[in-house]
Design a protein around this motif. Sequence first.
Motif: not given
Length: 245
Positions: A119-128
């Motif tokens: 159930g652990d959440v992993t964040e992913h980011f990107a620059l637009i």
Amino acid sequence: MENDMIPLARDDQFQFACGPDVPCFNACCRDLNQFLTPYDIYRLKSRLQLSASEFLNRYTIEHLGPQTGLPVISLKAVPEDDLRCPFVSESGCQVYEDRPSSCRTYPLARAITRSRETGDVTEHFALIREDHCYGYGQARTQTVKEWIEDQELDLFNQFNDMLMEVISMKNQYHPAPLDLRKQRMFHMALYDLDGFRQHLQKHGMPEGFAMVETEQTEMMADDVKLLAFGHAWVKWALFGKVPHG
């Protein structure tokens, strides 16, 4: 280079700033297709001192998401003025302290993945990167983590993650379109907090929800706690899932 997405980690730096001195200031608040999350709606209706239903009727439109089949709320743009946001003025955003999460997050995009085992959440980011935005030519440099802190995104992200969990459960347990009754349940619990409070006052807590009377009283007086409970209530009402403990 239109709409390039550059992956970033939380400690990666990027160069961006926005303000009245940037040539495109306010341009991103026009030709609007602005979706609102449940927490966005709570912040805006509270800022404007309106009931949830008053805010929704005055400033938004609703439709069913083509992929999720769930009710989606969008800001009602001003048609005679380049479809601008109803809250933008020449001097900038009139509700800036309570602006929606998508406004705060830009120029970043955020997505999450959730482990089925833990159930652990992993964040992913990107620059637009968008050609029409001049914010990238500004001198300010910050990390993703610093941007999140500066834009006060933590609570927005927590509630948006709750919504994403509901959407994931919808895809898993109820891939078919919801009937009208369940659509209304979803709308009430997550978008119309005042109506949801009245519903609980009339019908009481669902069986199986463990909450002592003092907790219930506190929740009913606090919109943020009520909205958090609304996400749990939707899982019960739509999918029969009651939280443990």
